[in-house]
Each structure stands twice: as C-alpha cells, then as structure tokens.
Design a protein around this motif. Structure first.
Motif, PDB file in Angstrom:
ATOM      1  N   GLY A 166       0.721  -1.117  -0.103  1.00 53.58           N
ATOM      2  CA  GLY A 166       0.491  -0.046   0.307  1.00 53.58           C
ATOM      3  C   GLY A 166       1.046   1.112  -0.031  1.00 53.58           C
ATOM      4  O   GLY A 166       1.004   2.037  -0.899  1.00 53.58           O
ATOM      5  N   MET A 167       1.880   1.773   0.545  1.00 56.27           N
ATOM      6  CA  MET A 167       3.356   2.126   0.505  1.00 56.27           C
ATOM      7  C   MET A 167       3.935   2.302  -0.527  1.00 56.27           C
ATOM      8  O   MET A 167       4.141   3.885  -0.896  1.00 56.27           O
ATOM      9  CB  MET A 167       3.823   2.312   1.968  1.00 56.27           C
ATOM     10  CG  MET A 167       3.184   2.095   3.432  1.00 56.27           C
ATOM     11  SD  MET A 167       4.461   1.563   4.524  1.00 56.27           S
ATOM     12  CE  MET A 167       6.021   2.738   4.303  1.00 56.27           C
ATOM     13  N   VAL A 227       1.558   6.716  -7.255  1.00 59.36           N
ATOM     14  CA  VAL A 227       0.242   7.643  -7.257  1.00 59.36           C
ATOM     15  C   VAL A 227       0.813   8.758  -6.905  1.00 59.36           C
ATOM     16  O   VAL A 227       0.138  10.010  -8.122  1.00 59.36           O
ATOM     17  CB  VAL A 227      -1.242   7.516  -6.642  1.00 59.36           C
ATOM     18  CG1 VAL A 227      -2.530   8.585  -6.523  1.00 59.36           C
ATOM     19  CG2 VAL A 227      -1.524   5.768  -7.108  1.00 59.36           C
ATOM     20  N   ARG A 228       1.723   9.251  -6.275  1.00 58.55           N
ATOM     21  CA  ARG A 228       2.199  11.134  -6.011  1.00 58.55           C
ATOM     22  C   ARG A 228       3.117  11.383  -6.913  1.00 58.55           C
ATOM     23  O   ARG A 228       2.533  12.411  -7.573  1.00 58.55           O
ATOM     24  CB  ARG A 228       2.251  10.764  -4.327  1.00 58.55           C
ATOM     25  CG  ARG A 228       3.027  12.249  -4.299  1.00 58.55           C
ATOM     26  CD  ARG A 228       4.129  12.380  -3.418  1.00 58.55           C
ATOM     27  NE  ARG A 228       5.584  11.461  -3.624  1.00 58.55           N
ATOM     28  CZ  ARG A 228       6.103  12.021  -3.443  1.00 58.55           C
ATOM     29  NH1 ARG A 228       5.909  14.138  -3.970  1.00 58.55           N
ATOM     30  NH2 ARG A 228       7.886  11.577  -3.611  1.00 58.55           N
ATOM     31  N   LEU A 229       3.845  10.309  -7.242  1.00 61.26           N
ATOM     32  CA  LEU A 229       4.854  10.782  -8.120  1.00 61.26           C
ATOM     33  C   LEU A 229       4.457  10.425  -9.932  1.00 61.26           C
ATOM     34  O   LEU A 229       4.594  12.050 -10.776  1.00 61.26           O
ATOM     35  CB  LEU A 229       6.144   9.184  -8.216  1.00 61.26           C
ATOM     36  CG  LEU A 229       6.405   9.380  -7.374  1.00 61.26           C
ATOM     37  CD1 LEU A 229       7.348   7.907  -7.485  1.00 61.26           C
ATOM     38  CD2 LEU A 229       7.479  10.714  -6.966  1.00 61.26           C
ATOM     39  N   LYS A 258       6.208   8.830 -17.698  1.00 59.37           N
ATOM     40  CA  LYS A 258       4.769   7.485 -17.264  1.00 59.37           C
ATOM     41  C   LYS A 258       5.437   7.057 -16.505  1.00 59.37           C
ATOM     42  O   LYS A 258       6.651   6.242 -16.588  1.00 59.37           O
ATOM     43  CB  LYS A 258       4.506   7.047 -18.796  1.00 59.37           C
ATOM     44  CG  LYS A 258       3.879   8.184 -19.841  1.00 59.37           C
ATOM     45  CD  LYS A 258       2.589   8.121 -19.568  1.00 59.37           C
ATOM     46  CE  LYS A 258       1.310   8.695 -20.463  1.00 59.37           C
ATOM     47  NZ  LYS A 258       0.332   9.406 -19.737  1.00 59.37           N
ATOM     48  N   LEU A 259       4.894   6.357 -15.906  1.00 61.40           N
ATOM     49  CA  LEU A 259       5.076   4.276 -14.963  1.00 61.40           C
ATOM     50  C   LEU A 259       4.631   2.991 -15.687  1.00 61.40           C
ATOM     51  O   LEU A 259       3.608   3.166 -15.587  1.00 61.40           O
ATOM     52  CB  LEU A 259       5.057   4.141 -13.445  1.00 61.40           C
ATOM     53  CG  LEU A 259       5.560   3.307 -12.768  1.00 61.40           C
ATOM     54  CD1 LEU A 259       6.173   3.793 -11.390  1.00 61.40           C
ATOM     55  CD2 LEU A 259       4.182   2.576 -12.377  1.00 61.40           C
ATOM     56  N   ALA A 312       0.549   1.504 -12.349  1.00 65.85           N
ATOM     57  CA  ALA A 312       0.705   2.416 -12.829  1.00 65.85           C
ATOM     58  C   ALA A 312      -0.078   2.304 -14.498  1.00 65.85           C
ATOM     59  O   ALA A 312      -1.276   2.432 -14.454  1.00 65.85           O
ATOM     60  CB  ALA A 312       1.819   0.893 -13.614  1.00 65.85           C
ATOM     61  N   ASP A 313       0.959   3.053 -15.323  1.00 67.59           N
ATOM     62  CA  ASP A 313      -0.043   3.337 -16.415  1.00 67.59           C
ATOM     63  C   ASP A 313      -0.365   2.417 -17.471  1.00 67.59           C
ATOM     64  O   ASP A 313      -1.533   2.068 -17.627  1.00 67.59           O
ATOM     65  CB  ASP A 313       0.965   4.638 -17.437  1.00 67.59           C
ATOM     66  CG  ASP A 313       1.038   5.927 -16.530  1.00 67.59           C
ATOM     67  OD1 ASP A 313       0.236   6.810 -16.195  1.00 67.59           O
ATOM     68  OD2 ASP A 313       1.777   6.172 -16.076  1.00 67.59           O
TER      69      ASP A 313
END
Length: 325
Positions: free
Chosen positions: A125-126, A132-134, A142-143, A162-163
């Motif tokens: 979860g962390m 999400v923050r990045l 993109k990730l 992820a995207d």
C-alpha cells in the motif's frame, strides 16, 4: 687438577649449554616476530589496495552513472521477491529508487519490473500510494510495470497503480485476496497431556495464539478484518485499472491467471519485456537501473553479523503474519 679446578670445569659446560639454548630461543622468537609482522604488513597492504580499488570503482561508476543519467533514458526499478519490510520489495528500498527515477532530468519514463508472489499489504500500500503521488507530480513521465515470472497479490497491488502493465503470456498474474495463516496445536496438546497456561489482560489479547482454541467471536473478528483489507485491495485495483478492467465474479476471488488470460480480463494491457517496452513504447532504448542496491559494508555486516536472536524473533512473528498471497 685440584678439587676447585674440577668444580669450575664441571660447571662451565652446563652454563655454556644454557646460554646457547637461551640465545637460540631468543633468536627464534625474533625471527617469528619478524615473520608475523611481515604477514600483518602484507595483510593490511592488501586490504588497503582492495579498499582503494573499491573506492575508484564505486565513485568512478557513480560519476559515470551521473553523467549517463543526464542523457535521455528509460529508468528501471526492480522488485524481486516477497513484499515485506526488508529486501528489494520493501517500501524503504522501492520508494527512494522510484523518487530518484522520476526526479532525474534524463529519465523519459519509468519501468517497474516486478517478480513477486505478494506479501505485506502495508508495504504494498505504501508503494502504491507513492506511485500515485509521483505520477501526479510528474504528469509527463509514465510508469509502466513489466511482469517477469509472477505479479501476484501484493505484487499486483503495487502494479495496479501503473499507467500500463505488460506481461509475458505465461506470467502468473492476479491473486487479488488476503489471507492470515497459522497453526493450531490444541488437539495435539490434549492427546499428549500438555496444559497451556496463558494469562492475558484483555479477553482477546491471545487472539490467534496457536496453543489456544479460537472462539467463534474471534473468528468473526478476524474475518471482518480480512474483508476490510480485501476491500481496500479491490478499490485500489478498480481505481488503477478503471474501464480497462472486465470484472467477473472470479476477478477478486483470489484466483490467479496466466498473462494471456490477464490481458483478456483487463488485469494487464499487453505483452512485453523491459527491452521491448523501452524501445517500442517509451522510445528510449538506453536503460539506467535505479534499483537500490546493498553496498559492500551492508553485505559484509549481513554476512558476518547476522543475529541468531533476531532471526528467531522474526520467525516467531511471521508464524501468524497477514499477507497478500
């Protein structure tokens, strides 16, 4: 020869012999001391040379990497193994690596390569929250997740942020569920005549104690907790996958599927490897690895300074651990 001369002659031979032995011992000790000094000198010189070489290698590589990182490239971060509080799957290892990968001016996009059967919902979860923050902080980067052998449970909890998710057609994907496992020995104890003497302050303090029976109330409480965490998992997957997800009654049942089926179900977006995604999707074939690695002192300490007590404690804690598997 008179008596006095005889006494002197008889005493001189032992005295001369004793002096020779003493001198020989002293000489031998001096030689041994010199040999020992030479050996220690060679040892310390060798250690010094190794440290100098390591320093040149480490700092030279660091400066080279810094120079390479300013050029356009695909950033890579690896998660290999269980998602727990230690190792490559811990939030303490993954989050700083992701932060560096996104922050680097030369990184065009980030690939998170995952090979994990799952693990801690807290750690997963962390990492999910940080992704999400990045993505919000760097909207132009993109990730992409690339699945190796397996991306199950806690691994998929992370991947859902992820995207896009790329898999191999034979990768194992899914297992969206939560479990709490352990053992109960009450029947065996009754057979061998062992009495459990557990004293607690708080009627539920002994919850999940393997040597005590579990009440229906405790079962219901544990199940409610598992259901709550499972719902958190479901919400993360639904939010991350959005309209791409093709839900069925089995999607969140804890089952897992091969990569080709995961693409059909909307759990993944397509097939690819790190190299093909970097080349064909990101359009930046040069790959720079940002995975946090253990340095030499850490490896030495782990090799020679492992604590038996810590290992035993960890084993006891993990005997009834909560996992996303």
């Amino acid at each position: 020869m008179d008596e006095q001369q005889k006494d002197q002659a008889s005493g001189s031979a032992p005295q001369s012999h004793w002096e020779r032995e003493t001198l020989e011992r002293l000489a031998f000790a001096a030689i041994q001391e010199q040999k020992l000094q030479r050996r220690w000198g060679i040892f310390f010189k060798s250690v010094f040379v190794v440290l100098i070489a390591f320093g040149f290698y480490h700092f030279g590589g660091m400066f080279q990497n810094e120079a390479e990182n300013t050029l356009p490239h695909t950033a890579l971060v690896d998660i290999d193994g269980e998602i727990d509080s230690e190792g490559s799957g811990s939030a303490a290892a993954v989050i700083p690596a992701l932060d560096r990968a996104f922050a680097e001016s030369g990184s065009v996009a980030v690939i998170l390569r995952i090979n994990s059967p799952g693990g801690s919902p807290v750690q997963a979860g962390m990492i999910n929250d940080e992704i999400v923050r990045l993505r919000g902080q760097y909207p132009d980067k993109k990730l992409y997740v690339v699945v190796d052998e397996m991306c199950a449970s806690g691994g998929y909890y992370i991947a859902a942020a992820a995207d896009k998710i790329f898999v191999n057609k034979a990768s194992i994907v899914g297992s969206i569920g939560v479990l709490m496992d352990g053992f109960g020995f009450t029947g065996l104890m009754n057979k061998v005549g062992v009495e459990r003497r557990l004293m607690t302050a708080g009627e539920n303090k002994g919850l999940m104690d393997p040597y005590s029976p579990v009440t229906e109330k405790q079962k219901a409480y544990s199940q409610a907790m598992l259901n709550e965490i499972h719902q958190q998992f479901i919400d993360v997957v639904r939010k991350g996958r959005g309209q791409r997800l093709k839900e069925t009654p089995e999607t969140f049942s804890g089952l897992f599927w091969v990569g080709s089926k995961a693409v059909e179900m909307g759990l993944a977006d397509g097939f690819g490897t790190v190299d093909t995604v970097a080349r064909d999707v990101i359009k930046a074939e040069d790959i720079v690895d940002y995975t946090q690695k253990e340095d030499l002192p850490e490896r030495v300490l782990k090799k020679f300074g492992a604590s038996i007590g810590s290992a035993a404690t960890a084993t006891l804690i993990k005997s009834n651990k909560l996992t996303l598997h």
